[in-house]
Design a protein around this motif. Structure first.
Motif, PDB file in Angstrom:
ATOM      1  N   GLU A  17       0.835  -1.200   0.000  1.00 26.73           N
ATOM      2  CA  GLU A  17       0.000   0.000   0.000  1.00 26.73           C
ATOM      3  C   GLU A  17       0.875   1.257   0.000  1.00 26.73           C
ATOM      4  N   LEU A  18       1.914   1.239   0.827  1.00 25.22           N
ATOM      5  CA  LEU A  18       2.836   2.381   0.904  1.00 25.22           C
ATOM      6  C   LEU A  18       3.470   2.632  -0.466  1.00 25.22           C
ATOM      7  N   LEU A  19       3.913   1.559  -1.083  1.00 27.64           N
ATOM      8  CA  LEU A  19       4.589   1.688  -2.375  1.00 27.64           C
ATOM      9  C   LEU A  19       3.620   2.196  -3.446  1.00 27.64           C
ATOM     10  N   TRP A  20       2.408   1.669  -3.421  1.00 31.66           N
ATOM     11  CA  TRP A  20       1.418   2.082  -4.412  1.00 31.66           C
ATOM     12  C   TRP A  20       1.105   3.567  -4.285  1.00 31.66           C
ATOM     13  N   ARG A  21       0.928   4.027  -3.037  1.00 33.76           N
ATOM     14  CA  ARG A  21       0.639   5.460  -2.841  1.00 33.76           C
ATOM     15  C   ARG A  21       1.808   6.318  -3.318  1.00 33.76           C
ATOM     16  N   ALA A  22       3.025   5.892  -2.958  1.00 36.62           N
ATOM     17  CA  ALA A  22       4.199   6.672  -3.355  1.00 36.62           C
ATOM     18  C   ALA A  22       4.327   6.701  -4.883  1.00 36.62           C
ATOM     19  N   PRO A 236      17.366  -2.665   4.234  1.00 38.80           N
ATOM     20  CA  PRO A 236      16.888  -2.215   2.913  1.00 38.80           C
ATOM     21  C   PRO A 236      15.392  -1.866   2.894  1.00 38.80           C
ATOM     22  N   ILE A 237      14.567  -2.661   3.578  1.00 39.65           N
ATOM     23  CA  ILE A 237      13.126  -2.372   3.553  1.00 39.65           C
ATOM     24  C   ILE A 237      12.846  -1.049   4.267  1.00 39.65           C
ATOM     25  N   GLU A 238      13.575  -0.796   5.338  1.00 36.61           N
ATOM     26  CA  GLU A 238      13.402   0.485   6.041  1.00 36.61           C
ATOM     27  C   GLU A 238      13.803   1.654   5.144  1.00 36.61           C
ATOM     28  N   LEU A 239      14.849   1.448   4.337  1.00 34.34           N
ATOM     29  CA  LEU A 239      15.256   2.510   3.411  1.00 34.34           C
ATOM     30  C   LEU A 239      14.142   2.788   2.403  1.00 34.34           C
ATOM     31  N   VAL A 240      13.576   1.729   1.826  1.00 29.92           N
ATOM     32  CA  VAL A 240      12.521   1.917   0.820  1.00 29.92           C
ATOM     33  C   VAL A 240      11.303   2.585   1.470  1.00 29.92           C
ATOM     34  N   ARG A 241      10.973   2.167   2.677  1.00 33.70           N
ATOM     35  CA  ARG A 241       9.856   2.813   3.385  1.00 33.70           C
ATOM     36  C   ARG A 241      10.102   4.315   3.546  1.00 33.70           C
ATOM     37  N   LEU A 242      11.336   4.663   3.897  1.00 33.20           N
ATOM     38  CA  LEU A 242      11.630   6.076   4.123  1.00 33.20           C
ATOM     39  C   LEU A 242      11.562   6.865   2.811  1.00 33.20           C
ATOM     40  N   VAL A 243      12.090   6.283   1.748  1.00 31.33           N
ATOM     41  CA  VAL A 243      12.028   6.953   0.439  1.00 31.33           C
ATOM     42  C   VAL A 243      10.557   7.162   0.046  1.00 31.33           C
ATOM     43  N   ALA A 244       9.756   6.121   0.207  1.00 33.62           N
ATOM     44  CA  ALA A 244       8.338   6.218  -0.176  1.00 33.62           C
ATOM     45  C   ALA A 244       7.621   7.273   0.670  1.00 33.62           C
ATOM     46  N   THR A 245       7.920   7.291   1.945  1.00 30.49           N
ATOM     47  CA  THR A 245       7.269   8.278   2.831  1.00 30.49           C
ATOM     48  C   THR A 245       7.690   9.687   2.421  1.00 30.49           C
ATOM     49  N   ALA A 246       8.980   9.859   2.119  1.00 29.26           N
ATOM     50  CA  ALA A 246       9.450  11.182   1.673  1.00 29.26           C
ATOM     51  C   ALA A 246       8.735  11.583   0.378  1.00 29.26           C
ATOM     52  N   ARG A 247       8.575  10.641  -0.541  1.00 32.41           N
ATOM     53  CA  ARG A 247       7.895  10.958  -1.807  1.00 32.41           C
ATOM     54  C   ARG A 247       6.455  11.420  -1.552  1.00 32.41           C
ATOM     55  N   ILE A 248       5.773  10.731  -0.634  1.00 36.24           N
ATOM     56  CA  ILE A 248       4.375  11.093  -0.342  1.00 36.24           C
ATOM     57  C   ILE A 248       4.309  12.477   0.321  1.00 36.24           C
ATOM     58  N   LEU A 249       5.241  12.746   1.222  1.00 36.55           N
ATOM     59  CA  LEU A 249       5.217  14.022   1.954  1.00 36.55           C
ATOM     60  C   LEU A 249       5.662  15.190   1.086  1.00 36.55           C
ATOM     61  N   PHE A 250       6.548  14.912   0.123  1.00 34.45           N
ATOM     62  CA  PHE A 250       7.132  15.991  -0.696  1.00 34.45           C
ATOM     63  C   PHE A 250       6.945  15.653  -2.176  1.00 34.45           C
ATOM     64  N   PRO A 251       5.701  15.769  -2.663  1.00 36.26           N
ATOM     65  CA  PRO A 251       5.396  15.284  -4.017  1.00 36.26           C
ATOM     66  C   PRO A 251       6.276  15.893  -5.101  1.00 36.26           C
ATOM     67  N   ARG A 252       6.640  17.172  -4.951  1.00 34.27           N
ATOM     68  CA  ARG A 252       7.364  17.857  -6.037  1.00 34.27           C
ATOM     69  C   ARG A 252       8.885  17.764  -5.913  1.00 34.27           C
TER      70      ARG A 252
END
Ligand code: SF4
Length: 314
Positions: A17-22, A236-252
């Motif tokens: 779900e996190l990845l899909w949203r990101a 590695p999974i924590e890294l991907v989670r953080l990248v995805a969260t950053a993408r969602i928080l900072f779309p541009r």
């Protein structure tokens, strides 16, 4: 403003779900095949008076990095031209200074910025703390962005750096924003912080107004001789989670997969690109730390069907 609770809720979503949203947010704001290539050049290496516990360039630790004088404008110009020929669209200059002193060195850096811009590249510099006046002069020279990382959470910061305060970082960021320069600001994972510290860092970034246009996410490259030489690698999974969260928080924003790529598999990097990372630094070294070879990066881009390095303009 996004609260820490809201950020935690995003970060802890089930992974698919996190990845899909990101991915959805990434596609709404960017071309997912557009992964910006940046080059990073150390224009003044080593001998830094700060005591950042992860850094090869701190004079506090015996890391074998020999201090160098400030590079010439001509050398920077040559390196920037070469990076452009290899597909870089952004050229970043780093000086191991606590703050940028007035006088000849600062004037030279201004000239370097003008030169990088003259070559048609975005120019980003990191020079330590800046006064308001210096930020204005960098803006006049055409600077695109100023890099000033917060590294970690406010509460964990004193465990990593004792020679400056989080609020001093914030003040330089305010000077940069006031001068109308884009802010490049991110952090480093693997400094002994916990999940909450990482999310607190994202909350600090989310509180910046305007939000950073560029967010480097680094994984610690443990440097022999520094206090963090034995730090455990980032999950590695924590890294991907953080990248995805950053993408969602900072779309541009450009979310930049920065230091530590040399220890990441291609699959992990590909997952980070899916999660919203859309920039890498290329070249065999990243300041003084190792980086994947240009050849390995070119091959990865080819295998992922992304625009090829060798097709870059010359
Ligand atoms: S991270 Fe920057 S400020 Fe800290 S010791 Fe290294 S060069 Fe100096």
């Amino acid at each position: 403003m996004t609260t820490l609770d809201e950020i935690r809720t995003i970060y802890q979503l089930p992974f698919p779900e996190l990845l899909w949203r990101a991915m959805s947010i990434h596609r709404a704001h960017h071309d997912p095949a557009d992964i910006q290539r940046c080059a990073l050049l150390s224009i003044k290496t080593g001998g830094c008076p700060e005591d950042c516990r992860y850094c090869a360039q701190s004079a506090h630790y015996d890391t074998g990095v020999a201090p160098t004088p400030l590079m010439t404008v001509e050398e920077v110009s040559r390196r920037a031209q070469r990076a452009k020929e290899r597909g870089a669209t952004r050229f970043c200059l780093g000086a191991a200074w606590r703050e940028s002193k007035e006088g000849a060195p600062f004037e030279r850096v201004l000239e370097m910025v003008r030169e990088v811009r003259r070559l048609g590249l975005e120019a980003c510099v990191t020079l330590g703390m800046l006064t308001e006046e210096q930020a204005h002069r960098l803006k006049e020279a055409g600077l695109t962005a100023y890099n000033h990382n917060l590294d970690t959470s406010r509460r964990h910061y004193p465990n990593i750096i004792s020679t400056r305060l989080y609020d001093e970082r914030m003040q330089t960021i305010r000077h940069v924003q006031k001068a109308g320069i884009a802010v490049c600001c991110g952090g480093i994972l693997g400094l002994g912080e916990n999940e909450e510290d990482r999310l607190m860092l994202l909350a600090e970034l989310a509180a910046l107004d305007p939000p950073p246009e560029s967010i480097p996410i680094n994984c610690l490259v443990p440097i022999p001789g520094t206090p963090l030489e034995q730090a455990a690698p980032v999950d590695p999974i924590e890294l991907v989670r953080l990248v995805a969260t950053a993408r969602i928080l900072f779309p541009r924003a450009r979310v930049r997969l920065s230091a530590g790529r040399d220890r990441m598999s291609r699959e992990l990097q590909a997952l980070c690109f899916l999660a919203g990372a859309n920039s890498i630094f290329f070249g065999d070294t990243l300041l003084t730390a190792p980086n994947p070879s240009e050849h390995a990066d070119a091959e990865m881009f080819r295998d992922l069907g992304l625009p090829d390095f060798s097709a870059a303009s010359s």
